[in-house]
Design an enzyme around this catalytic site. Structure first.
Site, PDB file in Angstrom:
ATOM      1  N   GLY A  14      -4.368   0.023  13.117  1.00  0.00           N
ATOM      2  CA  GLY A  14      -3.241   0.577  12.352  1.00  0.00           C
ATOM      3  C   GLY A  14      -1.854   0.148  12.768  1.00  0.00           C
ATOM      4  O   GLY A  14      -0.879   0.794  12.393  1.00  0.00           O
ATOM      5  N   SER A  20       5.212   1.590  14.217  1.00  0.00           N
ATOM      6  CA  SER A  20       3.928   2.230  13.928  1.00  0.00           C
ATOM      7  C   SER A  20       3.513   3.175  15.057  1.00  0.00           C
ATOM      8  O   SER A  20       3.700   2.872  16.234  1.00  0.00           O
ATOM      9  CB  SER A  20       2.826   1.175  13.796  1.00  0.00           C
ATOM     10  OG  SER A  20       3.075   0.308  12.724  1.00  0.00           O
ATOM     11  N   ASP A  65     -10.579  -4.861   7.456  1.00  0.00           N
ATOM     12  CA  ASP A  65     -10.351  -4.093   6.239  1.00  0.00           C
ATOM     13  C   ASP A  65     -11.458  -3.047   6.180  1.00  0.00           C
ATOM     14  O   ASP A  65     -12.629  -3.392   6.010  1.00  0.00           O
ATOM     15  CB  ASP A  65     -10.415  -5.054   5.044  1.00  0.00           C
ATOM     16  CG  ASP A  65     -10.352  -4.338   3.706  1.00  0.00           C
ATOM     17  OD1 ASP A  65     -10.354  -3.092   3.687  1.00  0.00           O
ATOM     18  OD2 ASP A  65     -10.320  -5.044   2.676  1.00  0.00           O
ATOM     19  N   VAL A  66     -11.084  -1.762   6.318  1.00  0.00           N
ATOM     20  CA  VAL A  66     -12.123  -0.716   6.412  1.00  0.00           C
ATOM     21  C   VAL A  66     -12.870  -0.494   5.098  1.00  0.00           C
ATOM     22  O   VAL A  66     -13.891   0.188   5.093  1.00  0.00           O
ATOM     23  CB  VAL A  66     -11.563   0.629   6.943  1.00  0.00           C
ATOM     24  CG1 VAL A  66     -11.106   0.496   8.385  1.00  0.00           C
ATOM     25  CG2 VAL A  66     -10.472   1.187   6.044  1.00  0.00           C
ATOM     26  N   ALA A  96      -2.775   6.039   0.447  1.00  0.00           N
ATOM     27  CA  ALA A  96      -2.952   6.632  -0.881  1.00  0.00           C
ATOM     28  C   ALA A  96      -1.997   5.898  -1.808  1.00  0.00           C
ATOM     29  O   ALA A  96      -0.923   5.471  -1.371  1.00  0.00           O
ATOM     30  CB  ALA A  96      -2.637   8.117  -0.861  1.00  0.00           C
ATOM     31  N   TYR A 156       2.727  15.811  -0.459  1.00  0.00           N
ATOM     32  CA  TYR A 156       1.720  15.198   0.419  1.00  0.00           C
ATOM     33  C   TYR A 156       0.375  15.124  -0.318  1.00  0.00           C
ATOM     34  O   TYR A 156      -0.427  14.214  -0.105  1.00  0.00           O
ATOM     35  CB  TYR A 156       1.620  15.960   1.753  1.00  0.00           C
ATOM     36  CG  TYR A 156       1.007  15.140   2.860  1.00  0.00           C
ATOM     37  CD1 TYR A 156       1.591  13.937   3.265  1.00  0.00           C
ATOM     38  CD2 TYR A 156      -0.150  15.551   3.504  1.00  0.00           C
ATOM     39  CE1 TYR A 156       1.038  13.173   4.270  1.00  0.00           C
ATOM     40  CE2 TYR A 156      -0.715  14.790   4.524  1.00  0.00           C
ATOM     41  CZ  TYR A 156      -0.115  13.603   4.902  1.00  0.00           C
ATOM     42  OH  TYR A 156      -0.675  12.847   5.899  1.00  0.00           O
ATOM     43  N   LYS A 163      -6.524  14.396   4.963  1.00  0.00           N
ATOM     44  CA  LYS A 163      -6.353  14.781   6.377  1.00  0.00           C
ATOM     45  C   LYS A 163      -7.214  15.996   6.723  1.00  0.00           C
ATOM     46  O   LYS A 163      -7.675  16.123   7.862  1.00  0.00           O
ATOM     47  CB  LYS A 163      -4.881  15.041   6.704  1.00  0.00           C
ATOM     48  CG  LYS A 163      -3.985  13.809   6.651  1.00  0.00           C
ATOM     49  CD  LYS A 163      -4.391  12.706   7.617  1.00  0.00           C
ATOM     50  CE  LYS A 163      -3.313  11.626   7.720  1.00  0.00           C
ATOM     51  NZ  LYS A 163      -3.752  10.490   8.570  1.00  0.00           N
ATOM     52  N   LEU A 195       6.709   2.787   8.628  1.00  0.00           N
ATOM     53  CA  LEU A 195       6.604   1.997   7.398  1.00  0.00           C
ATOM     54  C   LEU A 195       5.928   2.806   6.280  1.00  0.00           C
ATOM     55  O   LEU A 195       6.375   2.789   5.136  1.00  0.00           O
ATOM     56  CB  LEU A 195       5.822   0.711   7.682  1.00  0.00           C
ATOM     57  CG  LEU A 195       5.694  -0.290   6.525  1.00  0.00           C
ATOM     58  CD1 LEU A 195       7.063  -0.835   6.130  1.00  0.00           C
ATOM     59  CD2 LEU A 195       4.765  -1.431   6.900  1.00  0.00           C
ATOM     60  N   SER A 196       4.854   3.531   6.604  1.00  0.00           N
ATOM     61  CA  SER A 196       4.167   4.372   5.618  1.00  0.00           C
ATOM     62  C   SER A 196       5.105   5.418   5.034  1.00  0.00           C
ATOM     63  O   SER A 196       5.113   5.660   3.834  1.00  0.00           O
ATOM     64  CB  SER A 196       2.992   5.112   6.256  1.00  0.00           C
ATOM     65  OG  SER A 196       1.917   4.244   6.423  1.00  0.00           O
TER      66      SER A 196
HETATM   67  C1  1JT Z   1       0.442   7.988   4.246  1.00  0.00           C
HETATM   68  C2  1JT Z   1       1.784   7.903   3.896  1.00  0.00           C
HETATM   69  C3  1JT Z   1       0.034   8.903   5.207  1.00  0.00           C
HETATM   70  C4  1JT Z   1       2.690   8.725   4.500  1.00  0.00           C
HETATM   71  C5  1JT Z   1       2.281   9.662   5.434  1.00  0.00           C
HETATM   72  C6  1JT Z   1       0.958   9.733   5.805  1.00  0.00           C
HETATM   73  N1  1JT Z   1       0.835  10.703   6.735  1.00  0.00           N
HETATM   74  C7  1JT Z   1       2.042  11.214   6.960  1.00  0.00           C
HETATM   75  N2  1JT Z   1       2.919  10.584   6.182  1.00  0.00           N
HETATM   76  C8  1JT Z   1       4.325  10.886   6.111  1.00  0.00           C
HETATM   77  C9  1JT Z   1       4.578  11.949   5.058  1.00  0.00           C
HETATM   78  C10 1JT Z   1       4.390  11.666   3.731  1.00  0.00           C
HETATM   79  C11 1JT Z   1       4.634  12.634   2.767  1.00  0.00           C
HETATM   80  C12 1JT Z   1       5.057  13.866   3.130  1.00  0.00           C
HETATM   81  C13 1JT Z   1       5.251  14.150   4.466  1.00  0.00           C
HETATM   82  C14 1JT Z   1       5.005  13.174   5.431  1.00  0.00           C
HETATM   83  C15 1JT Z   1       2.263   6.933   2.865  1.00  0.00           C
HETATM   84  C16 1JT Z   1       1.236   5.888   2.510  1.00  0.00           C
HETATM   85  C17 1JT Z   1      -0.113   6.477   2.364  1.00  0.00           C
HETATM   86  C18 1JT Z   1      -0.577   7.095   3.656  1.00  0.00           C
HETATM   87  O1  1JT Z   1       5.256  14.770   2.125  1.00  0.00           O
HETATM   88  C19 1JT Z   1       6.285  15.668   2.240  1.00  0.00           C
HETATM   89  C20 1JT Z   1       4.417  12.335   1.306  1.00  0.00           C
END
Ligand code: 1JT
Length: 256
Positions: A14, A20, A65-66, A96, A156, A163, A195-196
């Protein structure tokens, strides 16, 4: 303290760039003497990971690539070939589709649901199964979760469901792999500017809100998450398995 992971071999899933969470975990493990293998997803990230991880002594960098079982199998085959064993694994993978992290959960498509759960939750079971035969002297597996698994966090959405599945998977995997002295735990990290998170609407205001409301009155750092993963992959946590540990400046304990 410096050689908490001396002679240990770890696998880090990851890393996308230096912000990261996976990189913070790798940094802490490397500083404590571990040898590390890294996997990256897609050619786009290859150069980033090579630049970061290529500097570390005796490191290995592998595509993985999982969603492709053969690609997972060959990554573990390469680790077996190079080091002959594995002591710990950090799983810091989630995905997602962007549209699924906006608006209402009720509109989640079958495709978005399937993708989010496959990449963000099932992949832990997949790598645990592949890692276990290499963990001949016991081992430790750590994954990353978020508060949205437990309580509704606006936007989320399907990631919260993924999760929740991930945290439940941690318990079932811990129960299965305990007899091989393999521990499985999750870190529930507070929001971080990775980045996510960058692609997420209103991330700035979420960080501001959490930073104000948490007992420590600030956001958590990636380094703090990395240090907790160091604890969880080290023998210091030898009695802990199946747990989700919050590293969130205390945010989750607050009521009104
Ligand atoms: C992903 C993304 C997994 C963002 C993520 C995540 N786990 C935590 N975050 C940060 C986050 C995202 C949102 C949120 C709060 C924290 C993006 C790409 C897919 C995997 O909502 C208030 C949406």
């Amino acid at each position: 303290m410096k050689s908490m992971l001396k002679d240990k071999v770890g696998m880090i899933f990851g890393v996308a760039n230096k912000r990261s969470i996976a990189w913070a975990c790798a940094d802490a493990a490397n500083a404590n003497g571990a040898k590390l293998a890294f996997t990256y997803q897609g050619e786009r990230l290859k150069e980033n990971v090579e630049k970061l991880a290529g500097e570390l002594p005796d490191s290995l960098i592998l595509p993985c690539d999982v969603t492709d079982q053969a690609s997972v199998d060959s990554a573990f085959e390469a680790v077996k070939e190079r080091y002959g064993r594995l002591d710990f694994l950090v799983h810091s993978i989630a995905f997602a589709p962007k549209e699924a992290l906006e608006g209402e959960f009720v509109t989640t498509t079958r495709d978005a649901f399937r993708t989010a759960l496959e990449i963000s939750a099932f992949s832990l079971t997949q790598v645990a199964l592949a890692a276990a035969p290499l963990m001949t002297d016991g081992g430790s597996i750590v994954t990353m979760s978020y508060y949205g698994a437990e309580k509704v966090v606006n936007n989320y959405n399907v990631m919260g469901v993924a999760k929740a599945a991930l945290e439940a998977s941690v318990r079932y995997l811990a129960a299965d792999l305990g007899k091989q002295n393999i521990r499985v735990n999750a870190i529930s990290a507070g929001p971080l500017n990775t980045l996510s998170a960058r692609g997420v609407k209103n991330m700035g205001s979420l960080l501001g809100y959490v930073g104000e409301k948490s007992p420590l009155r600030r956001n958590v750092t990636a380094q703090e998450v990395g240090n907790t993963s160091l604890f969880l992959v080290s023998d210091l946590s030898s009695g802990i398995t199946g747990e989700t540990i919050y590293v969130d400046c205390g945010y989750n304990i607050m009521g009104i």
